[in-house]
Enzyme design. Structure first.
Site, short mmCIF file in Angstrom:
data_model
loop_
_atom_site.label_atom_id
_atom_site.label_comp_id
_atom_site.label_asym_id
_atom_site.label_seq_id
_atom_site.Cartn_x
_atom_site.Cartn_y
_atom_site.Cartn_z
CE LYS A 1 -3.19 11.60 -10.29
NZ LYS A 1 -2.14 10.54 -10.20
CG ASN B 1 0.22 3.66 -12.64
OD1 ASN B 1 -0.28 4.42 -13.46
ND2 ASN B 1 -0.41 2.55 -12.22
CE1 TYR C 1 -6.85 10.94 -10.01
CE2 TYR C 1 -7.23 12.86 -11.39
CZ TYR C 1 -6.72 11.58 -11.22
OH TYR C 1 -6.08 10.96 -12.27
CG ASP D 1 -1.83 1.17 1.33
OD1 ASP D 1 -1.64 2.15 0.57
OD2 ASP D 1 -2.75 1.15 2.17
CB VAL D 2 2.11 3.45 -2.73
CG1 VAL D 2 2.57 2.30 -3.61
CG2 VAL D 2 0.81 4.06 -3.26
#
Length: 261
Positions: free
Chosen positions: A162, A92, A158, A65-66
């Site tokens: 980003k 990613n 989100y 789990d990053v």
């Protein structure tokens, strides 16, 4: 094909499906050793590994789990155990959750930021530490989005994550350029991926999206994989700190394409 990639090792987070799986498979086709990370979709990651191995490549599926730094460290350790080193790290893994900003819980916000931004930083940090320790050049590729620069109502977390990835990429590229470490980002537009499958199954919804794309069609995961292979290769040896938009022109203000606006 890029001959200089052959024999190198790459870690790709979120490799179970979609863009991550496509990049992992492309790297395998380039003759690289591929560490295909997954959080919960083990079968998807193992399918990615099988495809690489059936094509003659070497790969390993590794759960992590990053959003948790200790898991990123464990992912790196697994890559070292499997292949003895890491040359390229691809951040990613990402998530998105739709909700109006006035109703978005802090917990929901934090989860998206933890995966999409903090997880990217954790991967960058671990890879850079390895490159510096071994006094070797290295490559990091971060997956951003057209929403790095295009606002997206109901997806404030989100879009913010980003935008953060874009500036993180530039900052790290500047900080470590003199050490031979290149850091770039890829910003995909609308893509034929599993996360979009239900939406694009509706012809009207697909057509509405395609009207936002000057090239007139939705992209394929392989388009992003091709960009990643190039950025990882020596062909891009003088490229760092940039976000490569793979979006069919979506970020070019398509309303002005025919003199409108």
């Amino acid at each position: 094909m890029y001959d200089d990639l052959k024999g190198k090792t790459v870690v790709v987070t979120g490799s179970s499906k979609g863009l991550g799986a496509a990049m992992a498979r492309r790297f395998g086709a380039e003759g690289m050793n591929v560490v295909a990370n997954y959080r919960s979709d083990e079968e998807g990651a193992r399918e990615t590994v099988r495809a690489i191995e059936e094509a003659g490549g070497a790969a390993a599926a590794v759960q992590a789990d990053v959003s948790k730094n200790e898991c990123v460290d464990a992912l790196f350790d697994a890559a070292m155990f499997s292949f003895g080193g890491v040359d390229i790290w691809v951040n990613n893994a990402g998530i998105e959750v739709a909700s109006p900003s006035d109703r978005k819980s802090i917990e929901e916000w934090q989860r998206v930021i933890d995966v999409n931004l903090t997880g990217v930083f954790a991967g960058c940090r671990r890879a850079i530490d390895h490159f510096l320790d071994r006094k070797m050049p290295g490559v990091i590729i971060n997956l951003s989005s057209v929403h790095e620069i295009i606002p997206w109502p109901h997806f404030a977390d989100y879009a913010a994550s980003k935008a953060g990835v874009g500036m993180l990429t530039k900052t790290l590229a500047l900080e470590y350029a003199d050490r031979g470490i290149r850091v770039n980002a890829i910003a995909p537009g609308a893509m034929n991926t599993p996360i979009n499958a239900e939406k694009f199954a509706d012809p009207e919804a697909r057509a509405a999206t395609e009207r936002l794309i000057p090239m007139g069609y939705v992209g394929a995961p392989e388009d992003v994989a091709a960009a990643a292979a190039w950025l990882a290769s020596d062909q891009a040896s003088y490229v760092t700190g940039t976000t490569l938009f793979v979006d069919g022109g979506m970020t070019l203000y398509p309303g002005f394409q025919f003199g409108q606006g």
